[in-house]
Design a protein around this motif. Structure first.
Motif, PDB file in Angstrom:
ATOM      1  N   GLY A   1      -0.876  -9.864   6.391  1.00  0.00           N
ATOM      2  CA  GLY A   1      -1.253  -8.778   7.274  1.00  0.00           C
ATOM      3  C   GLY A   1      -2.318  -7.914   6.565  1.00  0.00           C
ATOM      4  O   GLY A   1      -2.382  -6.641   6.360  1.00  0.00           O
ATOM      5  N   MET A   2      -3.487  -8.824   6.029  1.00  0.00           N
ATOM      6  CA  MET A   2      -4.551  -8.000   5.788  1.00  0.00           C
ATOM      7  C   MET A   2      -5.277  -6.969   6.490  1.00  0.00           C
ATOM      8  O   MET A   2      -5.799  -5.650   6.463  1.00  0.00           O
ATOM      9  CB  MET A   2      -5.570  -8.788   5.238  1.00  0.00           C
ATOM     10  CG  MET A   2      -5.411  -9.723   4.075  1.00  0.00           C
ATOM     11  SD  MET A   2      -6.929 -10.705   3.732  1.00  0.00           S
ATOM     12  CE  MET A   2      -8.236  -9.626   3.826  1.00  0.00           C
ATOM     13  N   ASP A   3      -5.023  -7.213   8.044  1.00  0.00           N
ATOM     14  CA  ASP A   3      -5.633  -6.302   9.015  1.00  0.00           C
ATOM     15  C   ASP A   3      -4.713  -5.179   9.075  1.00  0.00           C
ATOM     16  O   ASP A   3      -5.017  -4.184   9.922  1.00  0.00           O
ATOM     17  CB  ASP A   3      -5.930  -7.160  10.057  1.00  0.00           C
ATOM     18  CG  ASP A   3      -4.436  -7.601  10.827  1.00  0.00           C
ATOM     19  OD1 ASP A   3      -3.697  -7.190  11.814  1.00  0.00           O
ATOM     20  OD2 ASP A   3      -4.002  -8.742  10.098  1.00  0.00           O
TER      21      ASP A   3
ATOM     22  N   GLN B   1     -11.951 -10.683  10.171  1.00  0.00           N
ATOM     23  CA  GLN B   1     -12.050 -11.593   9.210  1.00  0.00           C
ATOM     24  C   GLN B   1     -13.381 -11.166   8.319  1.00  0.00           C
ATOM     25  O   GLN B   1     -13.653 -11.793   7.260  1.00  0.00           O
ATOM     26  CB  GLN B   1     -12.723 -12.872   9.863  1.00  0.00           C
ATOM     27  CG  GLN B   1     -13.835 -12.847  10.655  1.00  0.00           C
ATOM     28  CD  GLN B   1     -14.109 -14.104  11.468  1.00  0.00           C
ATOM     29  OE1 GLN B   1     -14.835 -15.166  10.951  1.00  0.00           O
ATOM     30  NE2 GLN B   1     -13.601 -14.335  12.721  1.00  0.00           N
ATOM     31  N   LYS B   2     -14.029 -10.163   8.872  1.00  0.00           N
ATOM     32  CA  LYS B   2     -15.309  -9.575   7.690  1.00  0.00           C
ATOM     33  C   LYS B   2     -14.706  -9.074   6.551  1.00  0.00           C
ATOM     34  O   LYS B   2     -15.627  -8.713   5.513  1.00  0.00           O
ATOM     35  CB  LYS B   2     -16.079  -8.695   8.626  1.00  0.00           C
ATOM     36  CG  LYS B   2     -16.914  -9.500   9.982  1.00  0.00           C
ATOM     37  CD  LYS B   2     -17.514  -8.408  10.722  1.00  0.00           C
ATOM     38  CE  LYS B   2     -18.522  -9.128  11.747  1.00  0.00           C
ATOM     39  NZ  LYS B   2     -17.488  -9.888  12.528  1.00  0.00           N
ATOM     40  N   LEU B   3     -13.330  -8.580   6.394  1.00  0.00           N
ATOM     41  CA  LEU B   3     -12.711  -8.289   5.219  1.00  0.00           C
ATOM     42  C   LEU B   3     -12.570  -9.494   4.341  1.00  0.00           C
ATOM     43  O   LEU B   3     -11.647 -10.047   4.177  1.00  0.00           O
ATOM     44  CB  LEU B   3     -11.295  -7.704   5.444  1.00  0.00           C
ATOM     45  CG  LEU B   3     -11.350  -6.374   6.568  1.00  0.00           C
ATOM     46  CD1 LEU B   3      -9.816  -6.116   6.742  1.00  0.00           C
ATOM     47  CD2 LEU B   3     -11.999  -5.344   5.968  1.00  0.00           C
TER      48      LEU B   3
ATOM     49  N   VAL C   1       0.823  -1.220  -0.002  1.00  0.00           N
ATOM     50  CA  VAL C   1      -0.101  -0.049   0.009  1.00  0.00           C
ATOM     51  C   VAL C   1       0.821   1.160  -0.066  1.00  0.00           C
ATOM     52  O   VAL C   1       0.560   2.264  -0.776  1.00  0.00           O
ATOM     53  CB  VAL C   1      -0.917  -0.078   1.387  1.00  0.00           C
ATOM     54  CG1 VAL C   1      -1.650   1.285   1.362  1.00  0.00           C
ATOM     55  CG2 VAL C   1      -1.909  -1.011   1.262  1.00  0.00           C
ATOM     56  N   GLU C   2       1.795   1.285   0.906  1.00  0.00           N
ATOM     57  CA  GLU C   2       2.739   2.361   0.958  1.00  0.00           C
ATOM     58  C   GLU C   2       3.599   2.701  -0.499  1.00  0.00           C
ATOM     59  O   GLU C   2       3.565   3.705  -0.862  1.00  0.00           O
ATOM     60  CB  GLU C   2       3.847   2.185   1.945  1.00  0.00           C
ATOM     61  CG  GLU C   2       4.748   3.458   2.226  1.00  0.00           C
ATOM     62  CD  GLU C   2       5.902   3.340   3.467  1.00  0.00           C
ATOM     63  OE1 GLU C   2       6.647   3.944   3.440  1.00  0.00           O
ATOM     64  OE2 GLU C   2       5.394   2.102   4.256  1.00  0.00           O
TER      65      GLU C   2
ATOM     66  N   GLN D   1      -9.100   3.116   5.338  1.00  0.00           N
ATOM     67  CA  GLN D   1      -9.353   4.117   3.896  1.00  0.00           C
ATOM     68  C   GLN D   1      -8.852   3.403   2.735  1.00  0.00           C
ATOM     69  O   GLN D   1      -9.163   3.508   1.720  1.00  0.00           O
ATOM     70  CB  GLN D   1      -9.003   5.498   4.205  1.00  0.00           C
ATOM     71  CG  GLN D   1      -7.546   5.692   4.271  1.00  0.00           C
ATOM     72  CD  GLN D   1      -7.254   5.838   5.926  1.00  0.00           C
ATOM     73  OE1 GLN D   1      -7.772   5.199   6.680  1.00  0.00           O
ATOM     74  NE2 GLN D   1      -6.080   6.549   6.185  1.00  0.00           N
ATOM     75  N   GLU D   2      -7.991   2.334   3.060  1.00  0.00           N
ATOM     76  CA  GLU D   2      -7.079   1.803   1.790  1.00  0.00           C
ATOM     77  C   GLU D   2      -7.792   0.157   1.742  1.00  0.00           C
ATOM     78  O   GLU D   2      -7.212  -0.425   0.936  1.00  0.00           O
ATOM     79  CB  GLU D   2      -5.726   1.921   1.996  1.00  0.00           C
ATOM     80  CG  GLU D   2      -5.229   3.458   1.594  1.00  0.00           C
ATOM     81  CD  GLU D   2      -4.088   3.599   2.436  1.00  0.00           C
ATOM     82  OE1 GLU D   2      -3.595   3.012   3.392  1.00  0.00           O
ATOM     83  OE2 GLU D   2      -3.349   4.568   1.683  1.00  0.00           O
ATOM     84  N   SER D   3      -8.469  -0.263   2.746  1.00  0.00           N
ATOM     85  CA  SER D   3      -8.656  -1.816   2.936  1.00  0.00           C
ATOM     86  C   SER D   3      -9.512  -2.153   1.777  1.00  0.00           C
ATOM     87  O   SER D   3      -9.396  -3.355   1.140  1.00  0.00           O
ATOM     88  CB  SER D   3      -9.078  -1.882   4.105  1.00  0.00           C
ATOM     89  OG  SER D   3     -10.561  -1.488   4.370  1.00  0.00           O
TER      90      SER D   3
END
Length: 770
Positions: free
Chosen positions: A268-270, A305-307, A223-224, A275-277
């Motif tokens: 590391g999804m969490d 986990q809801k992602l 992301v960065e 704002q970027e997920s």
């Protein structure tokens, strides 16, 4: 010049609408998938109007359409430029081996070492890694009613949710081989990232997935870098990844992806900001759909986990088993022992041995994750023992979960706490813990805990909120505590608890100790002492006494409350008086209070040695008298028809004679034993003698006991008196345990409490007048 836009033909529009209908989406859904802020380009596409060519291609890709068959007469020049590179005719296995050899050093450098907390140097992953197990069924997704959880006791708490699921664990490697798209869930510190690093290393060496090329991507880094480059593309990021390994041909990676020869590890999804997920999820979905032949493994904290990722199977990292704990300890001490591997093995053996001691069961509940197991090894490493004050260990563990763990890895979290500082977070958690524990709740519904959070937020200065806004904020704070710290966890759908009961108890004790002034502290301690006969509160007493700057006041309050338990019952007061007199008549006792404790237990429960804990706590040397009087009372029971008992009684007297020091008692018991015929010589003669003489023989034994051991009172307690006496006895044991817990108590208070333990009210009052 190449056209910058494309539009659908009439036939293409019809085909697109049919594909869109099969998805069952709205235009807003499709706009979300294409990463558009508005649905206007979607409307233009289905209307046959021109849209930017990259949007046109993306829409066709998501709808699984061939863009060439949808577009209205795209220019030949454009056709050549966007032609998907054909996979060259080559040996794909040779290409895999070539790329792996070029990437080997990068993967080893990226994944081959670990930086453990509070350790100033890196550790090779092979030296410390333990194979993880996987739960295929996720406990927090089960449906349970809160009433089903009310009877779970303290010992069952930390293993709740596993039950039969525990039997369905599979090795982590097996899970990867079973599911081509896998998301590994787990609480903070369970080893999710380390598991991915291990996969990358094993693949890199050809031990696991030898026909694949590993790619390890830390999603927050993706992301960065995407934010800097302005291109949110996993394909571009992976190309850059390969460039650092001098793989300059951009078609190489796409060739491998098209052939399904890449192990894509997404860590590391969490850890991606809110704002970027959504953008990250869309890109993972798109990339994994486009290159679906490859193996994908992602990690995420259970609370996040809801992602969800379409097509991925969710599993969860299982807690360490006893075997895994032992193996980890052996590896840990072998790595960090300063005097060599052999000394490390010795120290790890001591660690496991002391961890298994009854007094260290609280530590055993915590060390089922690598994070806390590492902390326990590190604490033990310095002193070869666990800290007497468990509160110090809990504080270190909470410091890790509340910030240090993320800070050490450079993870930035969303500020959903409205700028809460660490003391405010501790205060909030203490209030939740105390409120739920006071109600006897280990488990609580989501709405209940959100109400507690709302009560705390409502009382913050300068934060006026409407009820609806307060409810939303409370829910956000709960989810943040769960996801960021793992201190509150969803055990079943809509049902929460503290992740470890030890933390609920610690925060409850902290709430008592953190009272803002002396009057409030005295009130809080008074409320605590009212629970002195409730075993549910035992740990709170021990933790509170250890955390207080001075525990004098708490110890005195406990003593006063305990003495009052029997004060109104004349018969029980007579019993205490008897025990006091009996102990005073036994000059060999090193501590008079020890004698009182011994005779109280002996009169209540003869020949049950486990009930002499209070006396042994006061003085270990007391155990000789415990054994002696226990055996004597056992022998003095008249069982004239029980020949097996008669045989055993003779053997017991032989054992007693070996420990009796009093010459008169020894002579009397020796004579009684000589009166018994030898059953091994003539069984019939022995039985005939026993039938005739047993009653007189037993009566003579009783008289001897009365004369020499002064055990001549037979107490008959009602059921209520038995319960009251048991509470009194247990409360005194708790008081002694608090005194021995390394708490801060002045010598004079400690001496006074020990000297007046178990005394009747009359003797206590007489001492006050002296």
């Amino acid at each position: 010049m190449v056209k910058r836009s494309l539009q659908a033909s009439l036939t293409g529009i019809q085909e697109s609408k049919r594909a869109f209908a099969r998805k069952g989406w709205t235009q807003e859904n499709l706009a979300f998938e294409v990463n558009l802020k508005t649905r206007q380009p979607i409307w233009r596409f289905f209307s046959g109007r021109p849209v930017e060519r990259h949007i046109f291609l993306e829409i066709c890709s998501i709808l699984e359409l061939n863009w060439r068959e949808i577009a209205a007469d795209p220019p030949d020049e454009f056709l050549d430029r966007i032609e998907v590179p054909r996979v060259p005719t080559l040996d794909i296995d040779a290409l895999v081996q070539q790329v792996r050899s070029q990437c080997r050093e990068k993967i080893q450098d990226q994944c081959g070492i670990l930086q453990l907390l509070d350790i100033g140097h890196p550790v090779a992953i092979d030296d410390i890694y333990i194979d993880v197990n996987i739960l295929e069924e996720i406990p927090s997704q089960q449906w349970l009613d809160i009433s089903n959880l009310q009877n779970i006791n303290r010992e069952e708490f930390d293993r709740f949710g596993l039950g039969e699921i525990e039997q369905k664990q599979i090795p982590g490697m097996q899970a990867i081989e079973t599911y081509s798209k896998l998301r590994v869930l787990g609480k903070p510190g369970v080893g999710k990232t380390t598991f991915l690093q291990h996969l990358a290393i094993q693949c890199n060496r050809g031990i696991f997935a030898a026909n694949l090329v590993p790619v390890f991507i830390v999603l927050r880094n993706f992301v960065e870098e995407s934010r800097i480059s302005g291109e949110f593309s996993l394909l571009s990021y992976i190309r850059s990844y390969f460039l650092t390994s001098r793989i300059l041909d951009p078609s190489t990676i796409e060739t491998l992806l098209q052939a399904g020869r890449v192990l894509v590890l997404l860590d590391g999804m969490d850890e991606v900001l809110n704002q970027e997920s959504n953008a990250v999820l869309r890109e993972i979905r798109r990339f994994s759909d486009k290159y679906h032949k490859n193996i994908f493994v992602a990690t995420c904290r259970t609370a996040a986990q809801k992602l969800t990722i379409r097509g991925f199977t969710d599993v969860e990292v299982a807690p360490f088993t006893q075997e895994q704990i032992t193996t980890f300890a052996r590896k840990w001490f072998a790595v960090f022992s300063k005097t060599g591997n052999q000394a490390g093995q010795v120290q790890s053996g001591k660690f496991i041995q002391k961890l298994d001691l009854p007094e260290n069961w609280q530590f055993r509940q915590l060390v089922i994750t690598p994070l806390f197991l590492h902390l326990a090894c590190w604490v033990f490493h310095g002193q070869e023992k666990f800290p007497t004050k468990r509160t110090d260990f809990y504080k270190q563990g909470l410091d890790l979960l509340l910030g240090k763990w993320d800070e050490a890895r450079g993870v930035e979290r969303d500020d959903v706490y409205r700028g809460f500082l660490l003391p405010q977070k501790l205060k909030l958690l203490s209030q939740i813990a105390a409120a739920t524990f006071e109600e006897g709740q280990y488990f609580f519904e989501q709405r209940v805990i959100e109400e507690y959070i709302g009560d705390y937020i409502r009382n913050l200065p300068d934060l006026p909120m409407e009820p609806e806004e307060l409810q939303l904020e409370s829910e956000a704070v709960l989810k943040a505590i769960e996801a960021q710290h793992g201190l509150l966890t969803e055990r079943a759908r809509g049902i929460f608890s503290f992740s470890y009961l030890a933390f609920q108890e610690y925060f409850t004790a902290r709430k008592i100790v953190a009272s803002h002034n002396l009057q409030a502290l005295e009130q809080a301690l008074g409320g605590l002492v009212s629970h002195i006969t409730d075993p549910h509160w035992r740990e709170i007493f021990l933790l509170t006494s250890a955390m207080l700057r001075s525990a004098d006041g708490l110890m005195q309050l406990m003593k006063q409350h305990i003495d009052a338990l029997l004060a109104q019952d004349p018969y029980l007061q007579e019993f205490l008086t008897w025990a006091s007199q009996k102990s005073s008549n036994t000059p060999s006792q090193p501590k008079v209070a020890t004698g009182r404790a011994f005779y109280l237990a002996l009169a209540r429960t003869p020949h049950i040695a486990s009930h002499f804990a209070l006396a042994c706590t006061l003085d270990q040397g007391m155990f000789l008298d415990v054994v002696l009087d226990d055996l004597l009372l056992e022998c003095a029971i008249d069982r004239s028809q029980d020949f097996a008992y008669a045989h055993a009684c003779g053997d017991a007297l032989g054992n007693i004679l070996g420990i009796v020091l009093d010459a008169g008692l020894h002579k009397s018991l020796q004579q009684l034993r000589e009166e018994l015929p030898n059953p091994n010589q003539n069984q019939e003669k022995f039985q005939a003698w026993w039938q005739i003489h047993s009653s007189a023989w037993v009566e003579q034994l009783k008289t001897t006991i009365v004369n020499y051991r002064h055990i001549d009172h037979h107490w008959q307690f009602s059921k209520q008196q038995q319960q009251t006496l048991q509470s009194y006895y247990d409360a005194n044991q708790l008081l002694l345990d608090c005194l021995n817990s390394n708490c801060e108590v002045t010598a004079s208070i400690r001496h006074e409490i020990e000297a007046t333990l178990l005394l009747p009210t009359k003797e206590l009052e007489e001492r006050e007048w002296q």
